[in-house]
Design a protein around this motif. Structure first.
Motif, PDB file in Angstrom:
ATOM      1  N   MET A   1       0.841  -1.195   0.000  1.00 22.95           N
ATOM      2  CA  MET A   1       0.000   0.000   0.000  1.00 22.95           C
ATOM      3  C   MET A   1       0.875   1.243   0.000  1.00 22.95           C
ATOM      4  O   MET A   1       1.791   1.363   0.814  1.00 22.95           O
ATOM      5  CB  MET A   1      -0.924   0.010   1.236  1.00 22.95           C
ATOM      6  N   THR A   2       0.597   2.167  -0.908  1.00 22.39           N
ATOM      7  CA  THR A   2       1.378   3.407  -0.980  1.00 22.39           C
ATOM      8  C   THR A   2       0.801   4.436  -0.013  1.00 22.39           C
ATOM      9  O   THR A   2      -0.318   4.298   0.501  1.00 22.39           O
ATOM     10  CB  THR A   2       1.322   3.971  -2.412  1.00 22.39           C
ATOM     11  N   ARG A   3       1.558   5.514   0.214  1.00 23.40           N
ATOM     12  CA  ARG A   3       1.064   6.582   1.080  1.00 23.40           C
ATOM     13  C   ARG A   3      -0.193   7.226   0.492  1.00 23.40           C
ATOM     14  O   ARG A   3      -1.109   7.618   1.223  1.00 23.40           O
ATOM     15  CB  ARG A   3       2.148   7.652   1.257  1.00 23.40           C
ATOM     16  N   GLU A   4      -0.208   7.340  -0.836  1.00 26.40           N
ATOM     17  CA  GLU A   4      -1.367   7.935  -1.493  1.00 26.40           C
ATOM     18  C   GLU A   4      -2.621   7.098  -1.245  1.00 26.40           C
ATOM     19  O   GLU A   4      -3.711   7.628  -0.965  1.00 26.40           O
ATOM     20  CB  GLU A   4      -1.108   8.063  -3.004  1.00 26.40           C
ATOM     21  N   GLU A   5      -2.482   5.776  -1.344  1.00 25.38           N
ATOM     22  CA  GLU A   5      -3.627   4.898  -1.089  1.00 25.38           C
ATOM     23  C   GLU A   5      -4.075   4.991   0.361  1.00 25.38           C
ATOM     24  O   GLU A   5      -5.282   4.991   0.665  1.00 25.38           O
ATOM     25  CB  GLU A   5      -3.264   3.450  -1.443  1.00 25.38           C
ATOM     26  N   LEU A   6      -3.080   5.076   1.273  1.00 27.35           N
ATOM     27  CA  LEU A   6      -3.408   5.225   2.683  1.00 27.35           C
ATOM     28  C   LEU A   6      -4.120   6.551   2.932  1.00 27.35           C
ATOM     29  O   LEU A   6      -5.125   6.596   3.660  1.00 27.35           O
ATOM     30  CB  LEU A   6      -2.146   5.127   3.538  1.00 27.35           C
ATOM     31  N   ASN A   7      -3.615   7.619   2.352  1.00 25.85           N
ATOM     32  CA  ASN A   7      -4.234   8.943   2.544  1.00 25.85           C
ATOM     33  C   ASN A   7      -5.687   8.931   2.081  1.00 25.85           C
ATOM     34  O   ASN A   7      -6.553   9.555   2.700  1.00 25.85           O
ATOM     35  CB  ASN A   7      -3.441  10.012   1.793  1.00 25.85           C
ATOM     36  N   GLU A   8      -5.955   8.226   0.996  1.00 19.17           N
ATOM     37  CA  GLU A   8      -7.331   8.152   0.495  1.00 19.17           C
ATOM     38  C   GLU A   8      -8.237   7.475   1.511  1.00 19.17           C
ATOM     39  O   GLU A   8      -9.376   7.907   1.742  1.00 19.17           O
ATOM     40  CB  GLU A   8      -7.354   7.398  -0.837  1.00 19.17           C
ATOM     41  N   LEU A   9      -7.713   6.404   2.158  1.00 16.90           N
ATOM     42  CA  LEU A   9      -8.496   5.710   3.186  1.00 16.90           C
ATOM     43  C   LEU A   9      -8.664   6.583   4.424  1.00 16.90           C
ATOM     44  O   LEU A   9      -9.728   6.564   5.069  1.00 16.90           O
ATOM     45  CB  LEU A   9      -7.819   4.386   3.561  1.00 16.90           C
ATOM     46  N   LEU A  10      -7.623   7.359   4.763  1.00 15.25           N
ATOM     47  CA  LEU A  10      -7.701   8.217   5.946  1.00 15.25           C
ATOM     48  C   LEU A  10      -8.713   9.338   5.750  1.00 15.25           C
ATOM     49  O   LEU A  10      -9.387   9.769   6.698  1.00 15.25           O
ATOM     50  CB  LEU A  10      -6.320   8.807   6.261  1.00 15.25           C
ATOM     51  N   GLN A  11      -8.836   9.829   4.546  1.00 13.99           N
ATOM     52  CA  GLN A  11      -9.733  10.950   4.263  1.00 13.99           C
ATOM     53  C   GLN A  11     -11.177  10.496   4.057  1.00 13.99           C
ATOM     54  O   GLN A  11     -12.089  11.316   4.019  1.00 13.99           O
ATOM     55  CB  GLN A  11      -9.241  11.707   3.028  1.00 13.99           C
ATOM     56  N   THR A  12     -11.375   9.175   3.926  1.00 16.66           N
ATOM     57  CA  THR A  12     -12.730   8.643   3.749  1.00 16.66           C
ATOM     58  C   THR A  12     -13.344   8.372   5.116  1.00 16.66           C
ATOM     59  O   THR A  12     -12.687   7.850   6.020  1.00 16.66           O
ATOM     60  CB  THR A  12     -12.690   7.337   2.946  1.00 16.66           C
ATOM     61  N   ASP A  13     -14.596   8.753   5.293  1.00 12.74           N
ATOM     62  CA  ASP A  13     -15.271   8.484   6.558  1.00 12.74           C
ATOM     63  C   ASP A  13     -15.365   6.980   6.795  1.00 12.74           C
ATOM     64  O   ASP A  13     -15.415   6.185   5.855  1.00 12.74           O
ATOM     65  CB  ASP A  13     -16.686   9.081   6.538  1.00 12.74           C
ATOM     66  N   GLU A  14     -15.417   6.590   8.094  1.00 13.30           N
ATOM     67  CA  GLU A  14     -15.587   5.176   8.412  1.00 13.30           C
ATOM     68  C   GLU A  14     -16.880   4.674   7.779  1.00 13.30           C
ATOM     69  O   GLU A  14     -17.925   5.329   7.861  1.00 13.30           O
ATOM     70  CB  GLU A  14     -15.624   4.951   9.928  1.00 13.30           C
ATOM     71  N   ASN A  15     -16.812   3.517   7.155  1.00  9.99           N
ATOM     72  CA  ASN A  15     -17.978   2.911   6.533  1.00  9.99           C
ATOM     73  C   ASN A  15     -17.869   1.404   6.646  1.00  9.99           C
ATOM     74  O   ASN A  15     -17.071   0.897   7.441  1.00  9.99           O
ATOM     75  CB  ASN A  15     -18.116   3.369   5.072  1.00  9.99           C
TER      76      ASN A  15
END
Length: 508
Positions: A1-15
């Motif tokens: 997992m890249t930092r960009e992919e992680l950032n996308e998950l961090l910015q997405t609300d819990e679901n």
């Protein structure tokens, strides 16, 4: 997992696909989340992510992920608390504000997945125990993924062909959480279907139910039994001394097989170390044989007409089951990679404590054998249609090891002493002898005249005492060397040396 992919998950609300936690110790929370992601109640088919080291607002908590944490979280996959086993991966991602341990979970094809008997699902950002209706949805979804033989319907069978009492009284209480079971209002067949033991479409038990709880599994699967044969000698051409057939569902077959192994195969005998000390020698460690037989029952190909073969010879045991390595398991990665030909059977055997931890069986076998002083088990993994393991009798192993050690010791001795001790040992048996009687036997015709001695003191100091120190001869009164009634006899080691000298006729 890249930092960009992680950032996308961090910015997405819990679901339903993302859960965040700053905790590193709440193993129940982690495993409930993994169980819920595996069930994928919405049916998205997309991976779920457990992000460890992340606050509820999506900010990185400043965690430092070490190897111990990675190992602990990765171990969730195979510790057997989540069944069927989850498909998951763990990855450490470093950021400027700290590390994140990302756990990616692939939706299971074999739902419902349970954590310690409970089915967890995600409803939006919330995790909860599945309702009866939600569990029904997961069960029906599983019917569309009949990928293994044990989940297939046994369309000839009815509930009369299985032992429903064992399922109700023994299996359900272990497979399903107590609170859930007490409030469960579903029918018996619906409860069975939730554990993949009943096929609702065809209104019949699954093959797993017949294998595990069947009254006569052999009727539906002709090879579904264990065949024991005791051969005289070391080949199948030897006379058959004993034979026995173990049949029935695994829940009744396995206890009988365990008892038979303990009572009829595993033997113990005392072995003399000295006149006052003995050690117990076991031919086969019971734990190793049990593990191997459980492994054979769990991994065998039940579509084959060939039974599990438990063959005992004078020097070894062979265990063979139909079905070679399965799935991703290959000869080059065995035993580090494992795959389950019968996942429902494997799950049930874990629940009922016939097996303890997934992917640990082979290493446990080798540990049992090493502790017992046996040779490592030999696994023949190159055959396509069968899996075979050979375990050597520890008595034979110990005897071979003793022979090698004695030959090495013999080669290191002085030539004259070798000749004298050979004459001494080969001319006595298991009786007790006085020192004078031993001296006379050493001075036999086998001993050259120049090596015979008439001096009692010389015999005691230069021949008898060294033989005692080598462990080949032992005194009757070990604590009183000069006892007036002192006598001597061959030890077990001395008897083995006599065999070596007699059979191989050493030139010494």
């Amino acid at each position: 997992m890249t930092r960009e992919e992680l950032n996308e998950l961090l910015q997405t609300d819990e679901n339903f696909r993302i859960e965040r936690t700053a905790s590193t110790s709440n193993m129940d929370k982690f495993q409930e989340a993994i169980c819920a992601f595996s069930n994928d109640l919405p049916g998205s088919g997309k991976k779920g992510y457990l992000l460890i080291g992340v606050n509820d607002d999506g900010s990185v908590s400043g965690l430092k992920v070490d190897d111990a944490l990675v190992k602990k979280i990765s171990g969730i996959r195979s510790d057997g608390n989540i069944l069927p086993l989850p498909v998951m991966s763990t990855e450490k991602v470093e950021t400027e504000k700290g590390d994140v341990l990302a756990v990616a979970v692939t939706p299971s094809l074999f739902t419902p997945v349970r954590y310690r008997g409970r089915v967890f699902v995600r409803i939006g950002p919330r995790k909860d125990i599945a309702s009866a209706e939600e569990e029904r949805i997961l069960t029906e979804r599983n019917a569309a993924h009949l990928a293994t033989f044990d989940v297939m319907p046994c369309r000839e069978a009815t509930l009369d062909d299985i032992d429903t009492d064992i399922i109700k009284q023994q299996y359900f209480p272990q497979a399903i959480d107590t609170e859930t079971l007490e409030t469960d209002t579903r029918s018996f067949t619906e409860q069975m279907a939730s554990l993949r033991l009943y096929n609702k479409q065809y209104d019949c038990p699954t093959m797993a139910a017949i294998i595990l709880f069947g009254k006569q599994p052999k009727y539906f699967m002709p090879g579904c039994y264990v065949q024991y044969v005791r051969f005289e000698g070391t080949t199948k051409a030897g006379k058959i001394i004993n034979e026995k057939e173990f049949k029935g569902g695994l829940t009744t077959l396995l206890p009988r097989l365990e008892s038979f192994v303990a009572d009829a195969i595993v033997t113990q005998r005392p072995e003399e170390i000295s006149l006052l000390r003995e050690k117990t020698v076991t031919n086969y460690p019971g734990g190793a044989l049990r593990e191997l037989l459980m492994n054979a029952c769990m991994h065998r190909d039940y579509q084959s007409n060939t039974p599990i073969r438990l063959y005992q010879f004078d020097n070894r045991i062979e265990i063979m089951n139909a079905g070679g390595l399965y799935g991703e398991a290959r000869p080059e990665n065995f035993p580090h990679v494992n795959a389950y030909r019968n996942p429902i059977v494997a799950e049930a055997m874990k629940v009922m404590k016939y097996v303890n931890m997934f992917n640990r069986g082979i290493s446990r076998v080798q540990e049992y054998l090493q502790t017992n002083g046996s040779k490592p088990a030999h696994f023949n993994v190159n055959k396509l249609t069968v899996f075979e393991v050979v375990v050597m009798d520890a008595n034979v192993t110990a005897l071979e090891r003793t022979h090698d050690e004695l030959r090495t010791k013999l080669a290191q001795l002085d030539d004259n002493f070798k000749i004298r001790v050979k004459s001494l040992i080969c001319n006595i048996n298991r009786d007790y002898y006085s020192a004078r009687e031993l001296q006379l036997r050493m001075n036999s015709a086998q001993t050259p005249l120049e090596l015979r001695t008439s001096s009692a003191r010389y015999f005691m100091v230069h021949i008898l005492k060294p033989a005692i120190e080598l462990g080949w001869i032992a005194p009757l009164y070990a604590d009183t060397p000069h006892h007036p009634k002192q006598k001597y006899k061959l030890t077990e080691l001395g008897i083995t040396m006599k065999v070596i000298l007699s059979e191989e006729n050493h030139e010494i």
